[in-house]
Scaffold this motif. Structure first.
Motif, PDB file in Angstrom:
ATOM      1  N   UNK A  21       0.849  -1.192   0.000  1.00 48.45           N
ATOM      2  CA  UNK A  21       0.000   0.000   0.000  1.00 48.45           C
ATOM      3  C   UNK A  21       0.882   1.239   0.000  1.00 48.45           C
ATOM      4  N   UNK A  22       0.467   2.246  -0.760  1.00 50.53           N
ATOM      5  CA  UNK A  22       1.111   3.560  -0.730  1.00 50.53           C
ATOM      6  C   UNK A  22       0.227   4.527   0.053  1.00 50.53           C
ATOM      7  N   UNK A  23       0.877   5.414   0.819  1.00 50.32           N
ATOM      8  CA  UNK A  23       0.176   6.441   1.574  1.00 50.32           C
ATOM      9  C   UNK A  23       1.097   7.664   1.616  1.00 50.32           C
ATOM     10  N   UNK A  24       0.531   8.859   1.684  1.00 46.71           N
ATOM     11  CA  UNK A  24       1.316  10.089   1.609  1.00 46.71           C
ATOM     12  C   UNK A  24       1.188  10.884   2.904  1.00 46.71           C
ATOM     13  N   UNK A  25       2.310  11.341   3.433  1.00 47.81           N
ATOM     14  CA  UNK A  25       2.359  12.067   4.695  1.00 47.81           C
ATOM     15  C   UNK A  25       1.692  13.440   4.569  1.00 47.81           C
ATOM     16  N   UNK A  26       0.830  13.823   5.505  1.00 50.59           N
ATOM     17  CA  UNK A  26       0.135  15.117   5.420  1.00 50.59           C
ATOM     18  C   UNK A  26       1.097  16.304   5.536  1.00 50.59           C
ATOM     19  N   UNK A  27       0.907  17.285   4.656  1.00 47.55           N
ATOM     20  CA  UNK A  27       1.751  18.482   4.659  1.00 47.55           C
ATOM     21  C   UNK A  27       0.962  19.772   4.449  1.00 47.55           C
ATOM     22  N   UNK A  86      -2.048  15.066   0.377  1.00 51.19           N
ATOM     23  CA  UNK A  86      -1.846  13.685   0.848  1.00 51.19           C
ATOM     24  C   UNK A  86      -3.011  12.752   0.538  1.00 51.19           C
ATOM     25  N   UNK A  87      -3.546  12.823  -0.681  1.00 49.59           N
ATOM     26  CA  UNK A  87      -4.660  11.961  -1.081  1.00 49.59           C
ATOM     27  C   UNK A  87      -4.217  11.112  -2.279  1.00 49.59           C
ATOM     28  N   UNK A 140      -2.430   8.348 -19.392  1.00 50.22           N
ATOM     29  CA  UNK A 140      -3.783   8.683 -19.847  1.00 50.22           C
ATOM     30  C   UNK A 140      -3.892  10.192 -20.029  1.00 50.22           C
ATOM     31  N   UNK A 141      -4.409  10.657 -21.161  1.00 53.13           N
ATOM     32  CA  UNK A 141      -4.436  12.102 -21.434  1.00 53.13           C
ATOM     33  C   UNK A 141      -5.690  12.808 -20.937  1.00 53.13           C
ATOM     34  N   UNK A 142      -6.283  12.318 -19.856  1.00 47.43           N
ATOM     35  CA  UNK A 142      -7.482  12.968 -19.326  1.00 47.43           C
ATOM     36  C   UNK A 142      -7.484  12.859 -17.807  1.00 47.43           C
ATOM     37  N   UNK A 143      -8.345  13.672 -17.176  1.00 44.12           N
ATOM     38  CA  UNK A 143      -8.434  13.746 -15.719  1.00 44.12           C
ATOM     39  C   UNK A 143      -9.191  12.535 -15.189  1.00 44.12           C
ATOM     40  N   UNK A 144      -8.618  11.893 -14.173  1.00 37.55           N
ATOM     41  CA  UNK A 144      -9.310  10.798 -13.497  1.00 37.55           C
ATOM     42  C   UNK A 144      -8.745  10.675 -12.093  1.00 37.55           C
ATOM     43  N   UNK A 145      -9.604  10.346 -11.143  1.00 39.86           N
ATOM     44  CA  UNK A 145      -9.196  10.173  -9.752  1.00 39.86           C
ATOM     45  C   UNK A 145      -9.612   8.790  -9.262  1.00 39.86           C
ATOM     46  N   UNK A 146      -8.707   8.147  -8.531  1.00 40.07           N
ATOM     47  CA  UNK A 146      -8.985   6.790  -8.071  1.00 40.07           C
ATOM     48  C   UNK A 146     -10.191   6.685  -7.163  1.00 40.07           C
ATOM     49  N   UNK A 326     -11.389  16.419   4.374  1.00 39.08           N
ATOM     50  CA  UNK A 326     -12.282  16.131   3.256  1.00 39.08           C
ATOM     51  C   UNK A 326     -12.269  14.696   2.772  1.00 39.08           C
ATOM     52  N   UNK A 327     -11.374  13.859   3.285  1.00 36.64           N
ATOM     53  CA  UNK A 327     -11.318  12.468   2.847  1.00 36.64           C
ATOM     54  C   UNK A 327     -11.186  11.536   4.026  1.00 36.64           C
ATOM     55  N   UNK A 328     -10.847  10.281   3.729  1.00 37.83           N
ATOM     56  CA  UNK A 328     -10.666   9.337   4.817  1.00 37.83           C
ATOM     57  C   UNK A 328      -9.716   8.226   4.397  1.00 37.83           C
ATOM     58  N   UNK A 329      -9.826   7.069   5.033  1.00 40.36           N
ATOM     59  CA  UNK A 329      -8.811   6.028   4.891  1.00 40.36           C
ATOM     60  C   UNK A 329      -8.644   5.583   3.434  1.00 40.36           C
ATOM     61  N   UNK A 330      -9.741   5.377   2.731  1.00 40.70           N
ATOM     62  CA  UNK A 330      -9.644   4.940   1.337  1.00 40.70           C
ATOM     63  C   UNK A 330      -9.006   6.021   0.482  1.00 40.70           C
ATOM     64  N   UNK A 331      -9.385   7.275   0.721  1.00 37.58           N
ATOM     65  CA  UNK A 331      -8.816   8.395  -0.041  1.00 37.58           C
ATOM     66  C   UNK A 331      -7.313   8.517   0.171  1.00 37.58           C
TER      67      UNK A 331
END
Length: 338
Positions: A21-27, A86-87, A140-146, A326-331
């Protein structure tokens, strides 16, 4: 242009085995102007919880590596990298696999949910991760969010019109255009279009707060039973869409409800609190809970997931501080399949 589908790649479901799993530290002080230290402790709790089940890579700005390491378990790997927020569910790569078990990654374009925040560095995170891993990359040449998509691994996707058809993402693309691209990049054959996400969700209705697959043919959905709640009407509309829909294999859906938590507010604004924003790990579920006035619904959500996933450990993490952003664990997480 090369597309993943042409080479036999498809997006596996989140419950498929993970390599890490990847996760990003809040900044981002814009996201958390008053609670950043508490949020970092909460993120460390999530990373440490996931590390009990599978490898974790924590992405950290170089100057913050030592601070993050103090709060995280030694089992958490740290990858120094620059970024804006960090999302990683939304600005990280989406991983796909082929029939031989090869892994590749999709580098979507990212614009911070329609230009709401800075995103230039965040848009460079996915390609840097894929280069670091030395896995094949599809740009991918377009906007998409997981966070705007969920798949069942058998050709069906869940999403919302509010997000994917929002003109602040891909104004030149309509529903059929997006379906065609999702087929080429993720191997999906049928898209179930729910209408709207949760009230107060600044992502413009990400589906990972609304509904997800438990397994093929089975959908978990957060429900609202208060007629005066702004989530009630949209929830009823989404439920009716699911009741009328069939998946790519022609199956009607079994729908499992999870009661939403009581309304939670931060600086007077309603927060998009959701138990659907849980995260699959190898052998477990990381479930966000909110405590306090949510104790009863916290317990009900854990009980429901325990019945739906009897072979998985339901591991609860207190995530109210994360939710304030604005998000949570999945985000906050992104899985790399094994």
């Amino acid at each position: 242009m090369d597309f993943p589908k042409d080479f036999g790649f498809r997006m596996p479901p989140e419950w498929a085995p993970h390599a890490r799993t990847f996760i990003t530290w809040p900044v981002c002080e814009e996201t958390w102007p008053d609670e950043l230290e508490d949020v970092r402790k909460a993120y460390a709790e999530v990373a440490n919880a996931i590390a009990k089940f599978e490898p974790v890579t924590l992405i950290v700005r170089p100057e913050l590596v030592s601070d993050a390491a103090k709060l995280c378990d030694p089992a958490v790997d740290i990858m120094p990298l620059d970024y804006d927020d960090s999302w990683i569910r939304d600005n990280g790569p989406t991983f796909v696999i082929d029939g031989q078990g090869h892994v590749a990654g999709i580098n979507w374009q990212f614009n911070a949910w329609g230009g709401k925040f800075s995103w230039e560095k965040d848009n460079l995170v996915a390609p840097q991760i894929l280069d670091h891993l030395d896995v094949r990359r599809f740009n991918a040449p377009f906007i998409m969010e997981g966070g705007s998509i969920h798949v069942d691994g058998e050709g069906t996707m869940l999403t919302t019109e509010e997000c994917l058809l929002n003109p602040n993402r891909n104004p030149h693309m309509g529903r059929s255009d997006l379906e065609g691209e999702l087929e080429k990049y993720l191997g999906v054959e049928k898209v179930i279009w729910l209408k709207t996400g949760l009230y107060g969700d600044h992502t413009d209705g990400h589906v990972d707060n609304v509904a997800c697959f438990a397994r093929p043919g089975v959908v978990l959905i957060q429900v609202c039973n208060d007629l005066d709640d702004p989530n009630y009407a949209t929830n009823q509309e989404n439920l009716e869409i699911l009741r009328q829909a069939t998946d790519s294999q022609g199956r009607k859906f079994e729908i499992i409800p999870i009661e939403q938590p009581p309304a939670l507010y931060h600086h007077g604004d309603r927060m998009a609190a959701s138990y659907i924003n849980f995260y699959f790990v190898n052998g477990g579920i990381i479930l966000p809970v909110f405590g306090g006035e949510c104790a009863e619904t916290d317990a009900k959500a854990a009980e429901t997931l325990g019945k739906v996933f009897p072979d998985r450990e339901i591991y609860k993490v207190h995530s109210r501080f994360i939710l304030m952003g604005g998000g949570n664990v999945h985000c906050a997480t992104q899985q790399m399949p094994r």
